[in-house]
Design a protein around this motif. Structure first.
Motif, mmCIF file in Angstrom:
data_model
loop_
_atom_site.group_PDB
_atom_site.id
_atom_site.type_symbol
_atom_site.label_atom_id
_atom_site.label_comp_id
_atom_site.label_asym_id
_atom_site.label_seq_id
_atom_site.Cartn_x
_atom_site.Cartn_y
_atom_site.Cartn_z
ATOM 1 N N ASN A 198 -8.042 3.718 -0.769
ATOM 2 C CA ASN A 198 -7.003 4.360 -1.232
ATOM 3 C C ASN A 198 -7.101 5.076 -2.710
ATOM 4 O OD1 ASN A 198 -5.266 5.176 0.788
ATOM 5 N ND2 ASN A 198 -4.074 3.407 0.855
ATOM 6 N N GLN A 242 0.822 7.059 -10.810
ATOM 7 C CA GLN A 242 -0.009 6.175 -10.130
ATOM 8 C C GLN A 242 -1.470 6.931 -10.327
ATOM 9 O OE1 GLN A 242 -0.077 6.308 -5.828
ATOM 10 N NE2 GLN A 242 0.047 4.028 -5.960
ATOM 11 N N VAL A 285 -14.318 13.203 -1.441
ATOM 12 C CA VAL A 285 -13.975 11.925 -1.977
ATOM 13 C C VAL A 285 -15.079 11.082 -2.628
ATOM 14 C CG1 VAL A 285 -12.786 9.714 -1.516
ATOM 15 C CG2 VAL A 285 -11.995 11.884 -0.394
ATOM 16 N N ARG A 318 -9.924 5.476 -4.058
ATOM 17 C CA ARG A 318 -10.912 6.588 -4.141
ATOM 18 C C ARG A 318 -10.108 7.986 -3.642
ATOM 19 N NH1 ARG A 318 -14.648 2.364 -2.999
ATOM 20 N NH2 ARG A 318 -14.262 2.178 -0.571
ATOM 21 N N ASN A 341 -2.228 -2.791 -6.366
ATOM 22 C CA ASN A 341 -1.838 -3.070 -4.736
ATOM 23 C C ASN A 341 -2.128 -2.157 -3.923
ATOM 24 O OD1 ASN A 341 -0.628 -4.780 -2.988
ATOM 25 N ND2 ASN A 341 1.246 -3.977 -3.304
ATOM 26 N N LEU A 342 -3.128 -1.673 -4.197
ATOM 27 C CA LEU A 342 -3.787 -0.420 -3.305
ATOM 28 C C LEU A 342 -5.156 -0.929 -2.667
ATOM 29 C CD1 LEU A 342 -3.335 2.695 -5.350
ATOM 30 C CD2 LEU A 342 -1.979 2.322 -3.585
ATOM 31 N N SER A 343 -5.630 -0.395 -1.619
ATOM 32 C CA SER A 343 -6.938 -0.512 -1.002
ATOM 33 C C SER A 343 -7.790 0.051 -1.774
ATOM 34 C CB SER A 343 -6.877 -0.084 0.476
ATOM 35 O OG SER A 343 -7.077 1.287 0.546
ATOM 36 N N ALA A 401 -13.573 0.336 -7.997
ATOM 37 C CA ALA A 401 -12.405 0.580 -7.235
ATOM 38 C C ALA A 401 -11.418 -0.456 -6.729
ATOM 39 C CB ALA A 401 -12.797 1.805 -6.215
ATOM 40 N N GLU A 413 -16.273 10.105 -6.273
ATOM 41 C CA GLU A 413 -16.270 8.415 -6.412
ATOM 42 C C GLU A 413 -17.647 8.144 -7.162
ATOM 43 O OE1 GLU A 413 -14.954 5.839 -6.559
ATOM 44 O OE2 GLU A 413 -16.460 4.265 -6.829
ATOM 45 N N ILE A 420 -6.810 8.841 -4.115
ATOM 46 C CA ILE A 420 -5.905 9.202 -5.122
ATOM 47 C C ILE A 420 -6.692 9.639 -6.202
ATOM 48 C CG2 ILE A 420 -3.830 8.544 -6.657
ATOM 49 C CD1 ILE A 420 -3.503 6.518 -4.520
ATOM 50 N N MET A 473 0.843 -1.239 -0.122
ATOM 51 C CA MET A 473 0.102 0.091 -0.059
ATOM 52 C C MET A 473 0.742 1.164 -0.003
ATOM 53 S SD MET A 473 -2.714 -1.334 -0.100
ATOM 54 C CE MET A 473 -3.434 -3.085 0.206
ATOM 55 N N THR A 474 0.702 2.064 -1.091
ATOM 56 C CA THR A 474 1.613 3.024 -1.062
ATOM 57 C C THR A 474 0.870 4.580 -0.721
ATOM 58 O OG1 THR A 474 1.090 3.500 -3.397
ATOM 59 C CG2 THR A 474 2.952 1.940 -2.832
ATOM 60 N N ALA A 475 -0.251 4.565 -0.617
ATOM 61 C CA ALA A 475 -0.862 5.853 -0.342
ATOM 62 C C ALA A 475 -1.444 5.820 0.948
ATOM 63 C CB ALA A 475 -2.041 6.007 -1.467
#
Lengths: 253, 189
Positions: free
Chosen positions: B164, B136, A14, B166, B159-161, B151, A18, B168, A1-3
């Motif tokens: 995350n 990204q 957000v 949403r 490889n993100l949740s 999503a 979405e 980004i 996880m990078t963010a």
């Protein structure tokens, strides 16, 4: 996880984006008319235009097949598939039909099987065309089947298909001859027919109307080809196109 | 269509279910075509190059399907992103030769002049939008909006949740708004 979750970002914002992204992704109506939504929706529609899940795969295979380096790449992938864990899946591709997502694999790996499938499909189309009175279409499909048959290794399947082509050619010839005889008006004399301008040239008859009164009788052609009535001796451009675009995409062997 | 990349379908395809395999490859193809078109755009007015690459991706996924253990989208995205990167690198090296090849060999399948101009304009605008984003962020916009993945699947690919993704996505859209305003003001001054 990078963010990481941004504590300063309002969750409502957000979620708002979405919802926007969901509408854009799924093509739902009710998009806001702001520049970004308009632009992204237009680009999305452009990307998804002419997007057919099945047939473009076949059409693209045609483009791929005629370009040497790409074809070699695909053949390498297909060959590698055969010796890898994907062999079971390749076996499934053996029975794929034109239009299936597996069809390019069939064409690349099971070359002769693909040709046999195309011949059978052409014969089916020819049979349907005869039944529906589309004799020019039938002729084109039979010619396509005969052309593909030259690429098949001699043997029982090839003999059976050749016999089937012959039978359908005879059937087509009978259909083409019959309406011309039936359309002879009983009271009309040969001289009267000859005096009709349309019957002399034979080029004004409607392509789908082989039995129109006034047309000259169809005559058999050399080599056992079915007779072709006047005004129908050339395939219509659209008909020819339909046949060639669905045929095998491989270059002649 | 996008939900068809689910694990159950993949498992059935891996165990020799022909119908599942066809359905799966149909879904894979849609994702591959949209991704390649969004990343590569049009060449001489047509998506032919992008669609050819999508075809290669489909075959590569087919080739490796038996070895896939996690989500298929993760495996597929790995292949697709590498192939697109390679294609962009190659296109950069051989841009002139490629254009000549396209013009000679494919002029007959290009759209008409007006359609081609509009389409090329849209491709250029998308490229301009995406070029303003970090890699990204760009990938999330492409996968989420252009490809149409949910999503969760975008997250599996990158490889993100999903949360995350949403977040980004929100930042990326915020970054794109002024660029879109600028583009449209140029078109309609």
């Amino acid at each position: 996880m990078t963010a990481h979750h941004d504590q300063h970002t309002e969750p409502a914002e957000v979620q708002h984006d979405e919802h926007l992204a969901h509408k854009l992704a799924t093509g739902q109506p009710g998009l806001p008319q702001d520049p970004l939504s308009i632009l992204l929706a237009a680009c999305r529609d452009d990307i998804r235009a002419a997007e057919n899940p099945a047939m473009p795969l076949l059409a693209n295979a045609a483009h791929v097949a005629v370009r040497g380096h790409r074809r070699r790449t695909l053949l390498a992938i297909a060959a590698a598939t055969l010796v890898s864990g994907g062999a079971a899946a390749v076996v499934l591709a053996r029975d794929a039909q034109p239009g299936s997502p597996l069809w390019p694999i069939t064409e690349l790996v099971y070359t002769e099987h693909a040709d046999l499938a195309l011949i059978r499909m052409a014969l089916g189309d020819a049979r349907a065309a005869i039944t529906q009175g589309r004799y020019t279409d039938a002729q084109i499909h039979l010619d396509e089947a005969a052309r593909l048959l030259t690429r098949i290794t001699p043997g029982t399947p090839a003999q059976q298909l050749a016999a089937e082509i012959g039978t359908l050619r005879q059937e087509l010839a009978a259909h083409l001859a019959a309406p011309a005889q039936q359309s002879e008006p009983a009271s009309q004399t040969p001289g009267a027919r000859a005096a009709t301008p349309a019957s002399a040239g034979g080029t004004t008859g409607a392509p789908t109307d082989p039995g129109s009164p006034g047309q000259r009788p169809a005559t058999p052609t050399p080599g056992g080809q079915p007779p072709v009535p006047p005004g129908r001796d050339r395939p219509q451009p659209g008909e020819q196109q339909r046949t060639t675009t669905r045929g095998s995409s491989r270059p002649p062997r | 269509m996008m939900s068809e990349l689910d694990d159950d379908l993949v498992a059935r395809a891996q165990h020799g279910d022909a119908a599942a395999l066809e359905q799966l490859l149909g879904a894979v193809r849609v994702v591959a075509v949209r991704y390649c078109r969004a990343r590569l755009g049009r060449t001489v007015g047509a998506f032919t190059t992008a669609d050819d690459l999508a075809q290669e991706i489909c075959l590569a996924v087919f080739h490796g399907l038996a070895r896939v253990r996690g989500p298929l989208i993760t495996y597929m995205y790995g292949i697709a992103s590498h192939k697109v990167t390679d294609a962009l690198r190659t296109a950069g090296r051989t841009a002139v030769l490629h254009s000549l090849d396209e013009l000679e060999g494919r002029a007959d399948i290009s759209p008409g002049p007006e359609d081609a101009a509009v389409a090329a304009e849209l491709s250029a605008q998308l490229a301009r939008l995406l070029a303003t984003l970090p890699p990204q962020h760009r990938e999330i916009i492409v996968l989420r909006i252009m490809v149409g993945l949910p999503a969760e699947q975008v997250g599996a690919a990158l490889n993100l949740s999903a949360a995350n993704v949403r977040l980004i996505q929100h930042r990326a859209l915020a970054q794109l708004r002024p660029v879109a305003n600028e583009i449209l003001s140029e078109v309609n001054p």
